[in-house]
Motif scaffolding. Structure first.
Motif, PDB file in Angstrom:
ATOM      1  N   GLU A   1       0.819  -1.211   0.000  1.00  0.00           N
ATOM      2  CA  GLU A   1       0.000   0.000   0.000  1.00  0.00           C
ATOM      3  C   GLU A   1       0.852   1.259   0.000  1.00  0.00           C
ATOM      4  OE1 GLU A   1      -0.409  -2.494   2.336  1.00  0.00           O
ATOM      5  OE2 GLU A   1      -1.975  -3.440   1.111  1.00  0.00           O
ATOM      6  N   GLU A   2       2.050   1.195   0.523  1.00  0.00           N
ATOM      7  CA  GLU A   2       2.878   2.385   0.695  1.00  0.00           C
ATOM      8  C   GLU A   2       3.768   2.719  -0.490  1.00  0.00           C
ATOM      9  OE1 GLU A   2       3.693   2.046   5.533  1.00  0.00           O
ATOM     10  OE2 GLU A   2       4.985   0.990   4.097  1.00  0.00           O
TER      11      GLU A   2
ATOM     12  N   ASP B   1       2.782   5.304  -3.083  1.00  0.00           N
ATOM     13  CA  ASP B   1       2.106   6.475  -2.549  1.00  0.00           C
ATOM     14  C   ASP B   1       3.122   7.507  -2.065  1.00  0.00           C
ATOM     15  OD1 ASP B   1       0.653   8.363  -1.177  1.00  0.00           O
ATOM     16  OD2 ASP B   1      -0.472   6.936   0.038  1.00  0.00           O
TER      17      ASP B   1
END
Length: 513
Positions: free
Chosen positions: A239-240, A243
């Motif tokens: 998820e990181e 981003d």
């Protein structure tokens, strides 16, 4: 092997002889020093624990009957297990083939079939929906109490390992409609890593933030370079890692992070979050052309900025030069074990000030393309001087010895957000749709505004009315086999694609509207 700036500590010099012997000495040395190898979220994995996990996975590979020379797909979520799995494959002489779980199932199946994998390795963290790989799927999840203890585990180096043993196969976009595999040997990877460590001056104080997918070969530097010097990795989650806001937050929370590599596009997004920089940060950028404006922004936010260049076929980067304030942006400074030459249309070296195709030679060249002898013969040439060269397809001007100005591609390949894309692969997928008679794809715009645009000629079954497929339907059809970065942002339906006098698609007229 630990490399340290502290003169009281022993300093080791790397030579590109055997990658696994270097890794073994580095991991064991760091384990004996009680060092942390990987940070993942709130979890810290020591070198002793990493060695134990490598040993456990090697046992699992042996139990499954996998042998040196086999090929396995790595379909593992971002976690310390992913790092341990890559190490286990290297020590076992098993070639790994990255299969990013974020890629569409159709593309992963295409890669698995093309690579003729002996197995796919995955963990319970994977999506429960079966992909339907053409080979056995091996779970790497712990199965019981018979796991190696952190205090006594050591990697098992295969006695069959040789410098020419394949370390990994990296699949890139292919103009025929299918991805093509680039074969990288242990010798090539060792040559690159040794040269990069020397150029960057890394030591055991290195704390590298790993944000790149293992399906992008620059991740090989992010993963293995810190481990080779007894340094520390901070691994971002699935998820990181894409981003920029999450990455900015990590940098703010962990000021000890001192090395980060990213494409110019990602660096620009990071700057746009309001990130003000990191004291002592070494920044590496590559995969796309670096512009002067972004370079100045990064120089004001970090200690050192490196501009890197290199195709997958030459094992990550072949040129790494430090960017200086208020100086033109160039590519240059060959790494140890690499050499570069600029050839004209007659395959003759050009003089300073002239343009031509950049070619690379040296010990880090790929063995070629997996089961693509025709393409290998076309791209890897042996000249009269006896040296084997890789033709990059990049148009450059020779500024001086080992210094070049990059102009762009000589073919239909483009770079978008660091990813290498063959426009022909997208076009082939579009032509496979019944509603499409012909297709041409272009890259339009610059920087963050750059997007792929598909120009479509309606198929016979579509009739003369409205387009037979909507934008959503087209994207859905393509997403079965192409990753998100290869799906056009715009689709333009035309009665006929414009052509040149020779009958080829006139891409200049397309882009001009």
């Amino acid at each position: 092997m630990l490399v340290s700036k502290d003169p009281s500590k022993q300093v080791f010099v790397f030579t590109p002889q055997c990658l696994t012997s270097m890794l073994e000495a580095a991991l064991i040395g760091a384990a004996e020093s009680g060092r942390v190898a990987i940070d993942f979220g709130e979890q810290s994995i020591s070198y002793r624990e990493l060695l134990a996990e490598v040993s456990r996975i090697q046992q699992r590979l042996n139990q499954a009957g996998l042998q040196p020379g086999n090929r396995v797909g790595i379909h593992v979520e971002r976690s310390p297990v992913m790092i341990a799995t890559l190490l286990a494959c290297l020590f076992s002489g098993i070639a790994f083939v990255p299969l990013d779980p974020l890629f569409p199932a159709g593309r992963l199946k295409d890669i698995a079939e093309e690579a003729q994998l002996n197995a796919v390795l995955e963990t319970g963290a994977e999506d429960s929906a079966p992909i339907g790989f053409c080979c056995p799927v091996l779970s790497l999840d712990p199965e019981g109490a018979d796991q190696p203890q952190a205090g006594n585990a050591t990697p098992m180096r295969s006695p069959l390992l040789r410098p020419e043993t394949t370390a990994y196969m990296m699949f890139t976009s292919g103009s025929t409609g299918k991805p093509k595999g680039v074969v990288i040997s242990h010798q090539a990877l060792a040559t690159f890593l040794c040269a990069a460590l020397e150029r960057l001056g890394l030591d055991d104080e290195c704390h590298w933030l790993l944000i790149t997918t293992i399906a992008f070969d620059i991740s090989m530097l992010e993963i293995f370079a810190p481990l080779l010097v007894g340094g520390r990795l901070r691994l971002t989650s699935s998820e990181e890692h894409k981003d920029p806001h999450a990455v900015a937050a990590i940098l703010a929370r962990y000021p000890s992070v001192n090395t980060l590599q990213a494409t110019p596009t990602f660096w620009r997004m990071l700057v746009n979050t309001g990130w003000e920089g990191q004291t002592g940060l070494t920044a590496l950028t590559g995969g796309e052309a670096l512009d002067g404006g972004l370079a100045q922004q990064l120089l004001s936010r970090c200690a050192v900025l490196w501009n890197c260049y290199g195709p997958t076929e030459a094992t990550v980067w072949s040129l790494m030069s430090e960017v200086q304030p208020d100086q033109p942006i160039t590519i240059g400074r060959s790494l140890a074990g690499y050499g570069h030459l600029v050839l004209d249309d007659n395959d003759q070296p050009v003089a300073v000030g002239q343009e031509g195709e950049l070619c690379i030679y040296g010990d880090a060249l790929s063995d070629g393309y997996w089961q693509r002898a025709d393409l290998t013969e076309r791209q890897f040439i042996t000249r009269s001087d006896g040296l084997r060269y890789y033709r990059t397809g990049d148009n450059v001007r020779r500024l001086a010895d080992d210094s070049y100005q990059y102009f762009g591609r000589l073919d239909g390949q483009v770079k978008l957000r660091g990813y290498r894309i063959e426009l022909g692969e997208i076009e082939a997928r579009l032509r496979g749709l019944a509603a499409v008679r012909d297709a041409a794809v272009t890259l339009e715009g610059e920087g963050e505004q750059a997007t792929l645009v598909a120009y479509l000629e309606q198929g016979e079954q579509s009739g003369s009315g409205a387009p037979a497929m909507t934008r959503l339907q087209l994207r859905k059809a393509l997403s079965a086999h192409l990753p998100g970065y290869m799906i056009p942002g715009r689709f333009v339906w035309l009665t006929r694609l414009p052509t040149t006098a020779s009958g080829k698609v006139d891409r200049k007229r397309l882009a001009a509207g």
